[in-house]
Design a protein around this motif. Structure first.
Motif, mmCIF file in Angstrom:
data_model
loop_
_atom_site.group_PDB
_atom_site.id
_atom_site.type_symbol
_atom_site.label_atom_id
_atom_site.label_comp_id
_atom_site.label_asym_id
_atom_site.label_seq_id
_atom_site.Cartn_x
_atom_site.Cartn_y
_atom_site.Cartn_z
ATOM 1 N N THR A 1 0.851 -1.189 0.000
ATOM 2 C CA THR A 1 0.000 0.000 0.000
ATOM 3 C C THR A 1 0.886 1.238 0.000
ATOM 4 O O THR A 1 1.749 1.382 0.879
ATOM 5 N N ASP B 1 -3.459 0.379 -3.385
ATOM 6 C CA ASP B 1 -2.768 -0.906 -3.348
ATOM 7 C C ASP B 1 -2.016 -1.153 -4.650
ATOM 8 O O ASP B 1 -2.500 -0.833 -5.743
ATOM 9 N N MET C 1 2.734 0.794 3.480
ATOM 10 C CA MET C 1 2.589 -0.422 4.268
ATOM 11 C C MET C 1 2.828 -1.641 3.382
ATOM 12 O O MET C 1 2.454 -1.650 2.210
ATOM 13 N N LYS D 1 2.366 -5.941 3.501
ATOM 14 C CA LYS D 1 1.842 -7.125 4.174
ATOM 15 C C LYS D 1 2.222 -8.365 3.378
ATOM 16 O O LYS D 1 2.032 -8.405 2.158
ATOM 17 N N TYR E 1 1.396 -12.364 3.401
ATOM 18 C CA TYR E 1 0.645 -13.511 3.894
ATOM 19 C C TYR E 1 1.299 -14.767 3.304
ATOM 20 O O TYR E 1 1.413 -14.892 2.086
ATOM 21 N N VAL F 1 1.489 -13.739 9.171
ATOM 22 C CA VAL F 1 1.310 -12.443 8.518
ATOM 23 C C VAL F 1 2.465 -11.550 8.948
ATOM 24 O O VAL F 1 2.679 -11.331 10.144
ATOM 25 N N GLU G 1 3.847 -7.815 8.685
ATOM 26 C CA GLU G 1 3.329 -6.491 8.365
ATOM 27 C C GLU G 1 4.324 -5.416 8.779
ATOM 28 O O GLU G 1 4.851 -5.435 9.893
#
Length: 412
Positions: A312, A318, A381, A383, A385, A399, A401
C-alpha cells in the motif's frame, strides 16, 4: 502343586470360555434384534430365561463403550454423526494424534459411562410413556435398551471400518499388481460392510422402538403401524441427540482444561526491504524463530511455500505484484535449504528471502538516509501472507506487516 496347577488352568479355561460364550451371545442378540424385531420383542422373556441372549443393560453398556471411543475422540455431540460419516481431515488427525489412547480405560469411562446412563434413563422414561401397564414396562425398557445398544455398537463399527480402509488398506503402500488387486478388493468389502452397519444403526433400532410396547397397547396409543412408525423416528432421533450431547460433556470439559499445543512463531528484528529504484520495493529478507511445542514433526518445505504480497503506497492505493513472488529459505548456518525440519520441542531459526516485481511505484520517498542511500516512505505499508509450515499446526496465521517502509538499494 499339581492340584494348584490344575486349578489355575481350570480358571484360565473358564475365563476364556466365558468370554467366548459372551461374544457368541452378544452376536446372537444383535442378529435376532436385526432380523426379527417383532418376534424378538415377543419372545424376549423366553430368550432371556434360556440364556440365549445378553441381558439388556449388559448389551447397552457394551454398545455404549464402543460408541464412547468415537465420542471421546471427537467430543462434538450430535455433530459427530456428520463428521464421522464423511471422515473429515480433522478427525483423521485426531486419530493419529491419540493412537492407542482412544481405547484407554479413562477414555472409556469418561465418555462411555455418561452415555450409558443417558441411554438408560431415556429408555426408562420412554417405558413409562409407552407402557400403561406396570407389568409391561420392564419388557419395553429392555427392548429400548437393545435398540439403543444396537445403534451404538453398529454406528461405532461403521465409523471404524472407513478408518481401517484408509489407514490400513492403503494401495499406495504397495507396488505389486496382485497385492494392489487384493487391497482394492478388500477396500470394496470394507465399503460394503460400512454401508450395511450404517443401515443397521439407523433402521433396526427404529423397528425395535416401533414394537417396544405390546401390540394392543401400541394400538391404543397410536392407532396404526404407520402412526407408530412416524412416532418412532422422532423418538429415536431425539434420544440419540440427548445421549450424544450428554455423553460428550466430560470429554469436552477435559479438552477445555487441556491447552492445545501449537507451533509458535516469532518474527525477529533486522528485517530488510530491498528496491531497485526509489518507489520500487522488489524484495524482503528477514528471520523467523519457530518453536515446536507439539508432539508432531513440523517442517518448512520450499516446494509448498505460498506467499501473497500486498503493498500500500502513501496515498492509500494498493500495488499488486506483476508475477508470483519467489521464496528462498536458509537455515541457521545461512545455507540455502529446500526442507528445514523442526522436531517436537525444538527451536529453529529460519531466514527467508522473498523477491517480487511491483506493477506500480510507491512514489517519491519522503526521506533519504545519507549513510546507505535507503528510502523512507511515511504511510506506506507492506503485508506478506504466507504458508511455510507443514506438519504441526501453527498457533496463528503467518502475517508479516510493516508500516513506514525503509527500502534499501539492492546494490548500495
Amino acid at each position: 502343586m499339581a492340584e494348584q496347577r490344575e486349578s489355575l488352568s481350570t480358571k484360565v479355561e473358564n475365563f476364556v470360555s466365558g468370554i467366548v460364550r459372551f461374544m457368541n451371545r452378544f452376536v446372537r442378540t444383535g442378529a435376532l434384534a436385526v432380523t426379527q424385531p417383532w418376534s424378538f420383542n415377543v419372545g424376549l422373556g423366553r430368550l432371556r430365561r434360556a440364556k440365549r441372549i445378553v441381558p439388556p443393560l449388559t448389551f447397552l453398556i457394551v454398545g455404549c463403550f464402543f460408541f464412547s471411543v468415537i465420542i471421546d475422540t471427537y467430543p462434538e455431540g450430535w455433530f459427530v454423526y456428520f463428521n464421522w460419516i464423511w471422515l473429515s481431515e480433522e478427525i483423521g488427525q485426531r486419530i493419529q494424534e491419540r493412537g492407542g489412547e482412544m481405547f484407554s480405560l479413562i477414555a472409556l469411562v469418561r465418555s462411555g459411562l455418561p452415555t450409558f446412563l443417558a441411554f438408560a434413563v431415556i429408555a426408562q422414561i420412554l417405558a413409562w410413556l409407552l407402557a400403561r401397564s406396570r407389568w409391561m414396562r420392564p419388557r419395553v425398557f429392555a427392548t429400548l435398551c437393545y435398540a439403543f445398544g444396537l445403534h451404538a455398537f453398529a454406528f461405532a463399527i461403521a465409523c471404524f471400518l472407513p478408518v481401517i480402509g484408509i489407514y490400513a488398506l492403503n494401495p499406495d503402500r504397495s507396488d505389486s499388481f496382485v497385492s494392489n488387486l487384493w487391497i482394492n478388493g478388500l477396500s470394496y468389502i470394507v465399503l460394503g460392510l460400512t454401508m450395511i452397519f450404517v443401515l443397521i444403526a439407523v433402521v433396526s433400532p427404529v423397528l425395535l422402538v416401533i414394537w417396544a410396547s405390546q401390540r394392543r397397547e401400541a394400538r391404543l396409543l397410536f392407532k396404526s403401524v404407520g402412526a407408530r412408525s412416524l412416532a418412532a423416528i422422532p423418538i429415536f432421533l431425539s434420544s440419540i441427540f440427548i445421549a450424544t450431547e450428554l455423553g460428550s460433556l466430560p470429554a469436552r470439559f477435559t479438552l477445555g482444561l487441556t491447552p492445545t499445543q501449537h507451533l509458535e512463531v516469532q518474527s525477529m528484528a533486522g528485517h530488510r526491504l530491498l528496491g531497485v529504484a526509489p518507489g520500487n520495493v522488489s524484495g524482503a529478507t528477514y528471520s523467523m524463530l519457530f518453536h515446536n511445542k507439539t508432539d508432531d514433526l513440523a517442517y518448512i518445505n520450499h516446494e509448498d511455500t505460498w506467499v501473497d504480497v500486498i503493498v500500500t503506497s502513501a496515498d492509500g492505493s494498493d500495488i499488486s505484484p506483476e508475477e508470483e513472488a519467489s521464496v528462498r529459505l536458509f537455515d541457521e548456518e545461512r545455507l540455502e535449504a529446500r526442507l528445514i525440519p523442526i522436531p517436537p520441542g525444538a527451536i529453529q531459526l529460519v531466514f527467508v528471502e522473498i523477491s517480487w516485481k511491483l506493477d506500480g511505484s510507491l512514489g517519491e520517498p519522503t526521506q533519504t538516509y545519507s549513510d546507505d542511500g535507503s528510502w523512507w516512505y511515511d504511510g506506506a505499508m507492506l503485508k506478506l501472507y504466507y504458508d511455510l509450515v507443514d506438519g504441526a499446526d501453527l498457533e496463528d496465521d503467518l502475517v508479516f506487516e510493516l508500516v513506514g517502509l525503509t527500502v534499501h538499494p539492492i546494490n548500495p
